[in-house]
Design a protein around this motif. Structure first.
Motif, PDB file in Angstrom:
ATOM      1  N   ARG A 177     -26.852 -31.063 -42.384  1.00 10.46           N
ATOM      2  CA  ARG A 177     -27.051 -30.855 -40.955  1.00 10.46           C
ATOM      3  C   ARG A 177     -25.960 -29.938 -40.381  1.00 10.46           C
ATOM      4  O   ARG A 177     -26.240 -29.031 -39.593  1.00 10.46           O
ATOM      5  CB  ARG A 177     -27.054 -32.197 -40.222  1.00 10.46           C
ATOM      6  N   ALA A 178     -24.724 -30.195 -40.757  1.00  8.12           N
ATOM      7  CA  ALA A 178     -23.629 -29.357 -40.264  1.00  8.12           C
ATOM      8  C   ALA A 178     -23.818 -27.903 -40.681  1.00  8.12           C
ATOM      9  O   ALA A 178     -23.675 -26.976 -39.866  1.00  8.12           O
ATOM     10  CB  ALA A 178     -22.295 -29.896 -40.790  1.00  8.12           C
ATOM     11  N   ARG A 179     -24.167 -27.694 -41.937  1.00  4.12           N
ATOM     12  CA  ARG A 179     -24.363 -26.333 -42.436  1.00  4.12           C
ATOM     13  C   ARG A 179     -25.579 -25.670 -41.787  1.00  4.12           C
ATOM     14  O   ARG A 179     -25.572 -24.459 -41.545  1.00  4.12           O
ATOM     15  CB  ARG A 179     -24.533 -26.363 -43.954  1.00  4.12           C
ATOM     16  N   GLY A 180     -26.599 -26.463 -41.496  1.00  9.32           N
ATOM     17  CA  GLY A 180     -27.796 -25.916 -40.867  1.00  9.32           C
ATOM     18  C   GLY A 180     -27.490 -25.268 -39.531  1.00  9.32           C
ATOM     19  O   GLY A 180     -27.981 -24.168 -39.227  1.00  9.32           O
ATOM     20  N   PHE A 181     -26.677 -25.918 -38.723  1.00 11.81           N
ATOM     21  CA  PHE A 181     -26.291 -25.346 -37.435  1.00 11.81           C
ATOM     22  C   PHE A 181     -25.492 -24.056 -37.624  1.00 11.81           C
ATOM     23  O   PHE A 181     -25.793 -23.022 -37.024  1.00 11.81           O
ATOM     24  CB  PHE A 181     -25.452 -26.351 -36.633  1.00 11.81           C
ATOM     25  N   LYS A 182     -24.466 -24.128 -38.469  1.00 12.69           N
ATOM     26  CA  LYS A 182     -23.602 -22.957 -38.676  1.00 12.69           C
ATOM     27  C   LYS A 182     -24.383 -21.789 -39.271  1.00 12.69           C
ATOM     28  O   LYS A 182     -24.241 -20.645 -38.815  1.00 12.69           O
ATOM     29  CB  LYS A 182     -22.435 -23.333 -39.607  1.00 12.69           C
ATOM     30  N   GLU A 183     -25.169 -22.052 -40.290  1.00  9.56           N
ATOM     31  CA  GLU A 183     -25.887 -20.976 -40.976  1.00  9.56           C
ATOM     32  C   GLU A 183     -26.923 -20.320 -40.072  1.00  9.56           C
ATOM     33  O   GLU A 183     -27.161 -19.110 -40.174  1.00  9.56           O
ATOM     34  CB  GLU A 183     -26.538 -21.525 -42.247  1.00  9.56           C
ATOM     35  N   THR A 184     -27.525 -21.097 -39.176  1.00 10.50           N
ATOM     36  CA  THR A 184     -28.502 -20.517 -38.252  1.00 10.50           C
ATOM     37  C   THR A 184     -27.828 -19.557 -37.295  1.00 10.50           C
ATOM     38  O   THR A 184     -28.305 -18.429 -37.068  1.00 10.50           O
ATOM     39  CB  THR A 184     -29.234 -21.616 -37.465  1.00 10.50           C
ATOM     40  N   PHE A 185     -26.716 -19.978 -36.722  1.00  8.96           N
ATOM     41  CA  PHE A 185     -25.953 -19.079 -35.851  1.00  8.96           C
ATOM     42  C   PHE A 185     -25.556 -17.807 -36.595  1.00  8.96           C
ATOM     43  O   PHE A 185     -25.728 -16.692 -36.100  1.00  8.96           O
ATOM     44  CB  PHE A 185     -24.693 -19.773 -35.337  1.00  8.96           C
ATOM     45  N   SER A 195     -37.457 -27.667 -26.612  1.00  2.01           N
ATOM     46  CA  SER A 195     -36.464 -26.684 -26.169  1.00  2.01           C
ATOM     47  C   SER A 195     -36.615 -26.310 -24.694  1.00  2.01           C
ATOM     48  O   SER A 195     -35.795 -25.577 -24.157  1.00  2.01           O
ATOM     49  CB  SER A 195     -36.570 -25.418 -27.023  1.00  2.01           C
ATOM     50  N   GLU A 196     -37.653 -26.822 -24.031  1.00  4.70           N
ATOM     51  CA  GLU A 196     -37.932 -26.397 -22.659  1.00  4.70           C
ATOM     52  C   GLU A 196     -36.770 -26.666 -21.709  1.00  4.70           C
ATOM     53  O   GLU A 196     -36.427 -25.831 -20.872  1.00  4.70           O
ATOM     54  CB  GLU A 196     -39.205 -27.088 -22.159  1.00  4.70           C
ATOM     55  N   GLY A 197     -36.181 -27.855 -21.814  1.00  5.72           N
ATOM     56  CA  GLY A 197     -35.060 -28.183 -20.948  1.00  5.72           C
ATOM     57  C   GLY A 197     -33.873 -27.269 -21.168  1.00  5.72           C
ATOM     58  O   GLY A 197     -33.205 -26.845 -20.215  1.00  5.72           O
ATOM     59  N   PHE A 198     -33.602 -26.942 -22.452  1.00 10.31           N
ATOM     60  CA  PHE A 198     -32.492 -26.036 -22.759  1.00 10.31           C
ATOM     61  C   PHE A 198     -32.756 -24.630 -22.225  1.00 10.31           C
ATOM     62  O   PHE A 198     -31.850 -23.975 -21.712  1.00 10.31           O
ATOM     63  CB  PHE A 198     -32.243 -25.998 -24.268  1.00 10.31           C
ATOM     64  N   LEU A 199     -33.990 -24.164 -22.352  1.00  5.84           N
ATOM     65  CA  LEU A 199     -34.321 -22.828 -21.856  1.00  5.84           C
ATOM     66  C   LEU A 199     -34.209 -22.765 -20.338  1.00  5.84           C
ATOM     67  O   LEU A 199     -33.746 -21.760 -19.780  1.00  5.84           O
ATOM     68  CB  LEU A 199     -35.729 -22.435 -22.313  1.00  5.84           C
ATOM     69  N   ALA A 200     -34.609 -23.849 -19.670  1.00  6.56           N
ATOM     70  CA  ALA A 200     -34.450 -23.904 -18.211  1.00  6.56           C
ATOM     71  C   ALA A 200     -32.979 -23.891 -17.832  1.00  6.56           C
ATOM     72  O   ALA A 200     -32.570 -23.227 -16.868  1.00  6.56           O
ATOM     73  CB  ALA A 200     -35.136 -25.151 -17.658  1.00  6.56           C
ATOM     74  N   LYS A 231     -32.044 -21.502 -32.416  1.00  6.89           N
ATOM     75  CA  LYS A 231     -32.750 -20.232 -32.235  1.00  6.89           C
ATOM     76  C   LYS A 231     -33.282 -20.091 -30.816  1.00  6.89           C
ATOM     77  O   LYS A 231     -33.216 -19.003 -30.219  1.00  6.89           O
ATOM     78  CB  LYS A 231     -33.892 -20.130 -33.248  1.00  6.89           C
ATOM     79  N   SER A 232     -33.793 -21.177 -30.257  1.00 12.07           N
ATOM     80  CA  SER A 232     -34.322 -21.131 -28.887  1.00 12.07           C
ATOM     81  C   SER A 232     -33.220 -20.817 -27.889  1.00 12.07           C
ATOM     82  O   SER A 232     -33.401 -19.988 -26.980  1.00 12.07           O
ATOM     83  CB  SER A 232     -34.978 -22.468 -28.533  1.00 12.07           C
ATOM     84  N   ILE A 233     -32.078 -21.466 -28.055  1.00 18.13           N
ATOM     85  CA  ILE A 233     -30.957 -21.234 -27.138  1.00 18.13           C
ATOM     86  C   ILE A 233     -30.462 -19.798 -27.247  1.00 18.13           C
ATOM     87  O   ILE A 233     -30.262 -19.111 -26.239  1.00 18.13           O
ATOM     88  CB  ILE A 233     -29.822 -22.238 -27.414  1.00 18.13           C
ATOM     89  N   VAL A 234     -30.260 -19.338 -28.480  1.00 20.99           N
ATOM     90  CA  VAL A 234     -29.764 -17.973 -28.689  1.00 20.99           C
ATOM     91  C   VAL A 234     -30.739 -16.953 -28.115  1.00 20.99           C
ATOM     92  O   VAL A 234     -30.343 -16.025 -27.395  1.00 20.99           O
ATOM     93  CB  VAL A 234     -29.523 -17.707 -30.191  1.00 20.99           C
ATOM     94  N   ASN A 235     -32.013 -17.109 -28.415  1.00 23.91           N
ATOM     95  CA  ASN A 235     -33.010 -16.161 -27.900  1.00 23.91           C
ATOM     96  C   ASN A 235     -33.101 -16.215 -26.385  1.00 23.91           C
ATOM     97  O   ASN A 235     -33.295 -15.184 -25.728  1.00 23.91           O
ATOM     98  CB  ASN A 235     -34.367 -16.439 -28.534  1.00 23.91           C
ATOM     99  N   GLY A 236     -32.962 -17.420 -25.832  1.00 17.78           N
ATOM    100  CA  GLY A 236     -32.982 -17.555 -24.389  1.00 17.78           C
ATOM    101  C   GLY A 236     -31.815 -16.847 -23.721  1.00 17.78           C
ATOM    102  O   GLY A 236     -31.979 -16.141 -22.714  1.00 17.78           O
ATOM    103  N   VAL A 237     -30.625 -17.007 -24.300  1.00 24.02           N
ATOM    104  CA  VAL A 237     -29.437 -16.345 -23.746  1.00 24.02           C
ATOM    105  C   VAL A 237     -29.563 -14.830 -23.890  1.00 24.02           C
ATOM    106  O   VAL A 237     -29.252 -14.073 -22.959  1.00 24.02           O
ATOM    107  CB  VAL A 237     -28.147 -16.855 -24.438  1.00 24.02           C
TER     108      VAL A 237
END
Length: 435
Positions: free
Chosen positions: A45-53, A216-221, A268-274
């Motif tokens: 799980r830890a690596r999944g977050f880092k590797e995605t970023f 992801s809707e709440g995060f995108l908002a 990915k949703s957060i990054v794309n949203g930003v």
């Protein structure tokens, strides 16, 4: 079919194994109740977050939320995986540092930090203090003035975004005890104060909309709202954030009915949203921080109990008692959290029956799982409850003067005791005799 995570499976003896370790042997060695953590699952799980970023070429920081589960061993594991951590008390800060987490990778949160806690954080060299209110600004300013030093800070904003979760774990709405409200102008006032004082090195803004969020809707908002706020501040104060911290709250699977997004999809949703908002508003793309806790640790944890007394009330209910309960998992009693469980010491082909799993504590509300279909259970059977890695041990208590359980990490067939079981002597260690 039991809900299994990570390395969990049944072996040829029909025993549940986790991390290559037979849970029946773990229970012989450490007793019950027992928290068992699948280290490989935590690492994945830890690596999944880092590797995605990293795959998105985004400058980032993944900060583990200590309140989900804190002990010396978890910080060593996080350090190995390149994660930072956040803390919300002097005790969590002390544990993180003693566990080997470099202070510069620590964030200090909390809505009512004391002067002593803030001074401790400054002296320890904590990387970032996330300021939560005007009172804290004054406290920290006083400390920094006395010590003639500066401190990197962020400030927490409540952007006025509601997320689909329980009211008790909803934090981004206007009516929240956390952070500076945007609509009333508190956030803008806080920004002015922090920018005007040379003791504060303002790195950016933080928001957190809640916990156990499935979409992801709440995060995108929240991203859209935060970026609009940041753009307004850029125009008004010529201030551009270095860091945008979007908090955590990514949902996990507790029961078969739960269907959360994979953690990487949240990223990915957060990054794309930003990115989209930055392009729209002509705003420099900031470094993005997130604070996963539950989504790293929850599914990695399993609690093992020994079955005890049973009570059948014809046409009403069949109660099955285990040797733990609300002392090691208060979430069902606190906000009706749902869990799944199963027999861990044998696979039964008998017809299932509906039972309610209850604890040993002297409260009618001490119910772990309502109305679950299980094969007939016997005294001394081993019962496993899954996804207990977050907010189980960290919220454990000594109600009825019951000792708190032991915690074991398992990986590659090796078990390591990371928190020993409390003894009766531990229970009275802080008591003083009345003379």
């Amino acid at each position: 079919m039991p809900l299994l995570f990570g390395t969990a499976k049944f072996n040829e003896n029909e025993h549940l194994t986790i991390g290559g370790c037979d849970t029946t042997e773990l229970v012989k060695k450490y007793g019950t109740p027992l928290f068992v953590y699948d280290v490989a699952h935590i690492r994945a799980r830890a690596r999944g977050f880092k590797e995605t970023f990293n795959s998105l070429n985004v400058k980032n920081k993944v900060v583990y939320a200590s309140k989900a589960f804190s002990c010396l061993a978890i910080y060593k594991l996080l350090e190995e995986e390149g994660l930072g951590c956040d803390v919300v008390s002097g005790g969590e800060l002390y544990t993180a540092i003693k566990g080997g987490m470099s202070p510069k990778y620590i964030e200090f949160h909390g809505n009512n930090k004391t002067k002593d806690e803030l001074a401790y954080a400054v002296d320890a060299g904590v990387g970032t203090i996330v300021i939560d209110n005007f009172y804290e600004i004054e406290l920290l300013k006083e400390i920094l003035t006395e010590k003639n030093t500066k401190q990197a800070v962020m400030f927490r904003i409540t952007p006025g975004v509601n997320a689909e979760t329980h009211d008790y774990i909803l934090t981004g709405q206007v009516d929240s005890k956390f952070g500076f409200d945007v609509n009333s102008g508190q956030a803008t006032k806080a920004l002015e104060i922090l920018l005007a004082d040379e003791h504060f090195v303002l790195r950016g803004a933080h928001c957190h909309i809640g916990s156990q969020i499935f979409s992801s809707e709440g995060f995108l908002a929240a991203v859209e709202k935060m970026m609009t706020i940041l753009k307004n501040w850029q125009k008004e104060f010529n201030y551009t954030v270095e860091v945008l911290n979007m908090g955590g709250g990514f949902g996990v699977k507790y029961t078969q009915e739960d269907d959360p997004l994979k953690p990487e999809l949240f990223v990915k949703s957060i990054v794309n949203g930003v990115k989209g908002q930055c392009e729209l508003l002509d705003y420099p793309f900031p470094e993005i921080w997130i604070e996963p806790g539950r989504s790293i640790i929850a599914e990695a944890g399993t609690t093992l109990y020994t079955v005890g007394a049973q009570k059948r009330i014809p046409e009403v209910r069949h109660y099955v008692s285990v040797d733990g309960g609300m002392g090691d998992n208060i979430r069902p009693a606190l906000y009706d959290a749902k869990y799944d469980g199963f027999l861990a010491n044998r696979v039964s082909k008998e017809l299932p029956e509906k039972v309610t799993i209850v604890g040993k504590y002297c409260e009618s509300g001490d119910i772990l799982i309502h109305d679950i279909e299980l094969p007939p259970l016997k005294g001394n059977d081993l019962f496993a409850v899954t996804s207990t890695g977050a907010y189980g041990y960290s919220m454990a208590n000594n109600y009825n003067r019951n000792p708190r359980p032991a915690v074991v990490f398992v990986e590659n067939g090796v078990d390591r005791l990371v928190v020993r079981r409390e003894t009766y002597e531990d229970l009275i260690a802080l008591d003083c005799y009345y003379h």
